[in-house]
Design a protein around this motif. Sequence first.
Motif: not given
Lengths: 574, 172
Positions: B139-158
């Motif tokens: 699992x990534x970003x466990x301490x900062x726990x970003x929200x879904x919109x943030x995660x979507x951006x990261x997911x798209x880049x990856x």
Amino acid sequence: MVLKVFFPTCCSSAESGILIGRWISEQNSAIILAVVHFPFIPVQVKQYLSQVQQVTKIKVSVLGSWSNSKQEKEESLNKFLEDLGTIFAHEPWIQISKERDSKFWTCSTLRKESDSSKEEEIILVYYDQRKVMLSQLHPPVDTSTDHKAVDASKLAAMFDTVASSKILFMTDRYDDGPIKLTHWQSDGVEASIIVELLKQASVPACLLLTFLLSLTSVVCKSRMLKFWPLSFLWSKLSTCEQLGHRLQHLRIISSSKKAQNQVQLMRKANIFVSLLIDVALGILLMSWLYRKNRIGHLADTLIPVADRVAEELQDLLQWLMGAPAGLKMNRALDQVLGRFFLYHIHLWISYIHLMSPFIEMILWYVGLSACLGLTVALCILSDIIALLTFHIYCFYVYGARLYCLKIYGLSSLWRLFRGKKWNVLRQRVDSCSYDLDQLFIGTLLFTILLFLLPTTALYYLVFTLLRLLVVVVQGLIHLLVDLIDSLPLYAIILRLCRSYRLAAGVKFRVLEQKHGKPLRLLMQINPLSYGSVVQTYRLPTYSCYPKDSWTSLCRKLFFGELIYPWKHKGEKQD
Amino acid sequence: LRCRQHSASCRELAVRAPRLRLRALSAATSAAWLAAYGLFLLCENSMVLSAAIFITLIGLIVYLHFVKVDQESLLIIGSLGIQVTSCYASGKESTTFIEMSQVKDVVINEAIHMQKVIYYLCILIRDPQDPQGVSEVVPLFQSSKPRLDCLMEVYKSCQEILEQRETALQSS
């Protein structure tokens, strides 16, 4: 696919020349090991490379050209370098050029077959050659057997390549050979006088140690020491176990065979450092003990302490013989058991008083053995505690056996009460018809045993608690001994001082980028965490922790079975 | 969320965790010291006060060095691997690098935590024995726990970068 070039940082300021290294086509990556300078004769270069290939078993070849132009760019030099590509046929031919004082290098490839219209992306990864050569990736992969597995992981392949190319790094710039190389050691091979002297001195030292050890083992195995009472004593004393363990360690260190792989080398080093620290701490302890006549003080306080313990036990028994905690005991049985144990204590006290003039001398000589190591001193302490509390152990065994007998008798007579019997053949309870007189005697015995149960149970409880207390103290000492035995001190010190030698992986840092130039990354070694260091390099010990779980321990205590909490490996189960 | 593109196949994505609040810190410290003072009034031993100061200092240092995460970042280098870094409040950085050959995919997973459903990004690690199976989930970003919109951006880049790997595999 993206082309990856691993470039050593030491070659950044090298003069122009050609690059030699290893090309891994499955991963499209080139690992550059050194730069060969002008002037050179191509035939000699090829000869040298085939020699290196034979020794290291790595496919080293010419990969490309490197131009470090301190003046303005020369067109003719470029053409010359391209022509070199035809002499050393390598697919693809990598050309790296560095302008004067510019951080951003130009990197291009020449491919003969495939279409050159597609621009290939290149990633330039800088690495510190010396650190990568000395470091060891964890978890270690055995390179001699499993080349495919090594090649599958890029990092393992890279580390393996650099580590095996040690012979390439042996020629430095000042050698008078036909080939002039630049790598991390090209300014002169570095070595330390102390290390060389130690290496020379270690061979006769090892021989001497082996000789002494063989003498000691001959003495130990002699028939005289194998007679029954002595062999029983040796197996029970933990000091002998510890001494045997240390002898084995010495044998491992002094063996004249060189360590095959990294794991064996680390183990030898760990054992050596651990022994050294152990002996140093032992000598420190000894010097502290023998100063100011502390041994004398210790011997003086030992007898009163033993007396005090015996007195406390006597008080305890008197209390049990009365009405302990308000419970009413069976008078006759109480008196019998109480007097029996009191007589034992009396015997023990007279024995201690008999020994008292010799205690100081014995302690003095025994204290000398602390110079063999702190672990030996701790084991001796644990053995002394065991000897001094031997009467508690005896009482525990008597109480437990009595209680055990009572419990088994009760359970068997209870079955008789209900008309059942234990079938030994089928290991189950069967119904059985008893005669009248059998039933009568059985019921009588059952009643007697039942009413005598509280007294026996109380004695058993008290002595079991005392025995458990002694066992806990001995256990703590053994835990400490185990800790000192198994801690890999050399690995921890290595992790502290030269953390790049134990690598858990790598980490990349992105350096300044310029558009149009290849991506620049810096590869650094990610050291192993202390927890994994201890776990990987733990030395094996000879004792195993209690095999019984808590439930089985409670069950044994309830039924009065004797508990042996610490069993050493190799001891027969009773 | 901060995204930097270094080149066509290399992206760096960093997420900041919520900072250490001064109010919470001062509340905890004053509570600890009041308790120590109360104990001192009871037993008249000044060692209690010095011990309390010592413990508070050590506890703060341990918290900043081992627990409080300042920033978590993800560096994807196509055809090399994925690097996950966490920077702690005391400046310590802990890094893990996963080679591309071991990465199967990057997905967004759901988890039920206490009374709500949270989304988290994770890397699926390929099982060496079973090519289709997954041996580990990181699992990534466990301490900062970003929200879904943030995660979507990261997911798209990856996924963009991982796609390049697939096309490269197919073409070679």
